[in-house]
Design an enzyme around this catalytic site. Sequence first.
Site, PDB file in Angstrom:
ATOM      1  N   CYS A 186      -8.288   4.890  -4.987  1.00  0.00           N
ATOM      2  CA  CYS A 186      -7.927   4.679  -6.394  1.00  0.00           C
ATOM      3  C   CYS A 186      -8.954   5.197  -7.403  1.00  0.00           C
ATOM      4  O   CYS A 186      -8.646   6.092  -8.184  1.00  0.00           O
ATOM      5  CB  CYS A 186      -7.659   3.195  -6.638  1.00  0.00           C
ATOM      6  N   PHE A 219     -19.448  -6.261 -10.360  1.00  0.00           N
ATOM      7  CA  PHE A 219     -19.524  -4.799 -10.383  1.00  0.00           C
ATOM      8  C   PHE A 219     -20.855  -4.294 -10.926  1.00  0.00           C
ATOM      9  O   PHE A 219     -20.923  -3.253 -11.575  1.00  0.00           O
ATOM     10  CB  PHE A 219     -18.359  -4.211 -11.218  1.00  0.00           C
ATOM     11  N   GLU A 244      -7.769  -3.750  -1.971  1.00  0.00           N
ATOM     12  CA  GLU A 244      -7.726  -3.745  -0.506  1.00  0.00           C
ATOM     13  C   GLU A 244      -8.815  -4.685   0.009  1.00  0.00           C
ATOM     14  O   GLU A 244      -9.891  -4.777  -0.561  1.00  0.00           O
ATOM     15  CB  GLU A 244      -7.968  -2.329   0.028  1.00  0.00           C
ATOM     16  N   TYR A 253     -23.531  -4.132  -8.769  1.00  0.00           N
ATOM     17  CA  TYR A 253     -24.351  -3.824  -7.592  1.00  0.00           C
ATOM     18  C   TYR A 253     -24.552  -2.321  -7.448  1.00  0.00           C
ATOM     19  O   TYR A 253     -23.581  -1.557  -7.451  1.00  0.00           O
ATOM     20  CB  TYR A 253     -23.721  -4.413  -6.328  1.00  0.00           C
TER      21      TYR A 253
HETATM   22  P1  NAD Z   1      -0.326   4.732   0.880  1.00  0.00           P
HETATM   23  O1  NAD Z   1      -0.662   6.166   1.035  1.00  0.00           O
HETATM   24  O2  NAD Z   1      -1.041   3.718   1.701  1.00  0.00           O
HETATM   25  O3  NAD Z   1       1.241   4.501   1.099  1.00  0.00           O
HETATM   26  C1  NAD Z   1       2.237   5.292   0.532  1.00  0.00           C
HETATM   27  C2  NAD Z   1       3.456   5.231   1.437  1.00  0.00           C
HETATM   28  O4  NAD Z   1       4.541   5.894   0.807  1.00  0.00           O
HETATM   29  C3  NAD Z   1       3.250   5.926   2.790  1.00  0.00           C
HETATM   30  O5  NAD Z   1       3.557   5.032   3.842  1.00  0.00           O
HETATM   31  C4  NAD Z   1       4.231   7.102   2.749  1.00  0.00           C
HETATM   32  O6  NAD Z   1       4.758   7.424   4.017  1.00  0.00           O
HETATM   33  C5  NAD Z   1       5.298   6.557   1.801  1.00  0.00           C
HETATM   34  N1  NAD Z   1       6.162   7.579   1.216  1.00  0.00           N
HETATM   35  C6  NAD Z   1       5.837   8.768   0.681  1.00  0.00           C
HETATM   36  N2  NAD Z   1       6.935   9.423   0.257  1.00  0.00           N
HETATM   37  C7  NAD Z   1       8.005   8.623   0.519  1.00  0.00           C
HETATM   38  C8  NAD Z   1       9.397   8.732   0.313  1.00  0.00           C
HETATM   39  N3  NAD Z   1       9.930   9.814  -0.248  1.00  0.00           N
HETATM   40  N4  NAD Z   1      10.183   7.709   0.702  1.00  0.00           N
HETATM   41  C9  NAD Z   1       9.643   6.617   1.287  1.00  0.00           C
HETATM   42  N5  NAD Z   1       8.313   6.461   1.508  1.00  0.00           N
HETATM   43  C10 NAD Z   1       7.505   7.442   1.132  1.00  0.00           C
HETATM   44  O7  NAD Z   1      -0.531   4.411  -0.674  1.00  0.00           O
HETATM   45  P2  NAD Z   1      -1.070   3.059  -1.345  1.00  0.00           P
HETATM   46  O8  NAD Z   1      -2.544   2.959  -1.147  1.00  0.00           O
HETATM   47  O9  NAD Z   1      -0.196   1.928  -0.964  1.00  0.00           O
HETATM   48  O10 NAD Z   1      -0.837   3.426  -2.878  1.00  0.00           O
HETATM   49  C11 NAD Z   1       0.447   3.534  -3.447  1.00  0.00           C
HETATM   50  C12 NAD Z   1       0.301   3.620  -4.945  1.00  0.00           C
HETATM   51  O11 NAD Z   1      -0.282   2.420  -5.453  1.00  0.00           O
HETATM   52  C13 NAD Z   1      -0.619   4.758  -5.429  1.00  0.00           C
HETATM   53  O12 NAD Z   1      -0.126   5.236  -6.639  1.00  0.00           O
HETATM   54  C14 NAD Z   1      -1.940   4.057  -5.655  1.00  0.00           C
HETATM   55  O13 NAD Z   1      -2.735   4.720  -6.605  1.00  0.00           O
HETATM   56  C15 NAD Z   1      -1.487   2.707  -6.162  1.00  0.00           C
HETATM   57  N6  NAD Z   1      -2.421   1.596  -5.930  1.00  0.00           N
HETATM   58  C16 NAD Z   1      -3.097   1.519  -4.746  1.00  0.00           C
HETATM   59  C17 NAD Z   1      -3.967   0.454  -4.524  1.00  0.00           C
HETATM   60  C18 NAD Z   1      -4.740   0.345  -3.243  1.00  0.00           C
HETATM   61  O14 NAD Z   1      -5.678  -0.446  -3.191  1.00  0.00           O
HETATM   62  N7  NAD Z   1      -4.408   1.102  -2.190  1.00  0.00           N
HETATM   63  C19 NAD Z   1      -4.102  -0.544  -5.499  1.00  0.00           C
HETATM   64  C20 NAD Z   1      -3.370  -0.447  -6.672  1.00  0.00           C
HETATM   65  C21 NAD Z   1      -2.524   0.634  -6.878  1.00  0.00           C
END
Ligand code: NAD
Length: 435
Positions: free
Chosen positions: A261, A250, A153, A252
Site C-alpha cells: 500500500c 509511527f 495486514e 519508530y
Molecule cells: P491482493 O493482490 O491480495 O488480492 C487481489 C485479488 O483480486 C487476487 O486474489 C486476484 O486474483 C483478484 N482478482 C484480480 N482480478 C480479478 C477479477 N477480474 N475477478 C476476480 N478477482 C480478481 O490485493 P489486496 O492486498 O487485497 O488489495 C486489494 C485492494 O485493496 C488494493 O487496491 C489495495 O491497495 C487495497 N488495500 C489493501 C490493503 C492491504 O493491507 N493489503 C489495505 C487497504 C486497502
Amino acid sequence: MNICVIGVGYVGLVAGTCFAEYGNEVICVDVDDEKIKKLKQGIVPFYEPGLEELLHRNVKENRLFFTSNLKDGVENSSIIFIAVGTPEHEDGSADLQYVLAVAKQIAHAMNGFKIIVNKSTVPVGTAEKVKEVLNNEGAHNFEVVSNPEFLKEGAAIEDFMRPERVVIGCESNKVREIMRDLYSDFMKRKNRITFMDNRSAELSKYACNAFLATKISFVNEIANLCEKLNTNYAHIREVMGSDSRIGNQFLYAGVGYGGSCFPKDVRALLKTSVENDHPLQILDIVDKINDSQKLILFNKIYTYFNGNLKDKLIGIWGLAFKPGTDDMREAPSIVIIKKLLEEGAKIKVFDPEALKVAKSIFENKIEYVTSIYQAVQGVDALALITEWREFRHPDFNKIKNTMKQAVIFDGRNQYNPLKMKELGFTYFGIGFQPL
Ligand code: NAD
C-alpha cells in the site's frame, strides 16, 4: 444481506469473512482458480492471524461461499464489493485494469438493482469511470459506492471488526441507509461511519496513507541525523511522542516502509497531484527518502566489513514487510538481500511466516532455515529486518556462542544498546552510534 466480494486477497477475503460473521450470506469470487480451490478446502492462501478460524466457522454455518463464477456471485447478491488489486503503472499511476474489467463483467451479469461498492484503493474519479463502464455495457439500476478499506495486514480481522472509521462515498439516501445498516454491526460501541461524496472518499484513503508514509520518512531522516550528531533517536522519539499533537504512533525509525500500500499509494497520489497541476512535492521526497532508507542497513554492514562482503555469511531475521503477515510486497528485506548477494555475501534467512513467499522470490540463491538459532549458526553477522515478537527475548549467550562474529545490525531497534554491549555484541541500530 446477500453480498458478493470480488477479489479474495488480503482485503476481500477478510471483508467477506467478517461480513459473514455477522450473519450475512457472502459469495467470494476470484479469477484465480487455484485460490478458490484451496479456499473450498478450507485453506487460507496467505497468513493473517485469526482468519482461518473465522473462515472455517462461517463456511460451516453455510454463510460463506467461494466460486470463480462471477455471474453466480452477482446474480445472488444485492451488494457487490470490488476488492481487486490496483497495482502501479511504470509512471506511478494506479493501474485500474482489474477494477474496470470487473465492472464490465458485473454489467453483463446483473439481473436487477445492485449496489456496486469499490473497496480497492483507487484514484479520484474512479467511481465515475466504473459508472461509465457499467453504462456503456448496458447496465442500469445501479449505484456506485466508494468504500476504501483501512485494515492493516497482521491485524486485519480486529481492524475490520472494530474499525476506527468507515468511509462511504455515495449519492442517494436509499443507498446511504443500506450501507449504514450493513456496517451498523461493526459500530456497536460508537458510530464511526462518515458519509461523503465518492471523490472525497477516494482521496481520503490516499491522504491517510501518504501522511503515514510521510511520518515514517520524516522520523527516519531525524534518526539518520541523530547518528551524525552523536545523539540517540530513542530520546528524541520519546519527547516527540509525548506531544499529543504529534501522537506517539509511527515514530519508530527503521529500514523504511514497504508493503502493498504505502509505496504505491504515495506514488499514485503524487501522480494525481501532478496531473492536476498541483504537485505534492513532499511526496516525491518521502518516496526518495524511503528508497534510500531501505539501504541503510546494507550500508552499515558494507562499511563494517570494509566494503568486502565476498563469502561473508549473513543471517537474516525477518523477511515480511512487517510482523503478522507473510506479505513481502516491496519489503525492505528484498532490497537488502539483493544488495548483499550482489556483493558476494552468502545469506541464511528465517521468518516465522514468509519463508514460502521468500522461496518464490530468491529460489536457491539463499538458504532458508526454520528457527532463529539456525539463522545465526556460524554467521559473520546477524541482520534483523522485521520486528517479529519472537525476536524480542532470544538467548543471547547461545547466539553469541554460535555466531562466528558477535555482530548485530538491528534495523528495528529491538534491543538496549548498553545491554548488548555488556553481552559482548557489537550492536548497530538506527538513530544512534554503536557504543
Ligand atoms: P491482493 O493482490 O491480495 O488480492 C487481489 C485479488 O483480486 C487476487 O486474489 C486476484 O486474483 C483478484 N482478482 C484480480 N482480478 C480479478 C477479477 N477480474 N475477478 C476476480 N478477482 C480478481 O490485493 P489486496 O492486498 O487485497 O488489495 C486489494 C485492494 O485493496 C488494493 O487496491 C489495495 O491497495 C487495497 N488495500 C489493501 C490493503 C492491504 O493491507 N493489503 C489495505 C487497504 C486497502
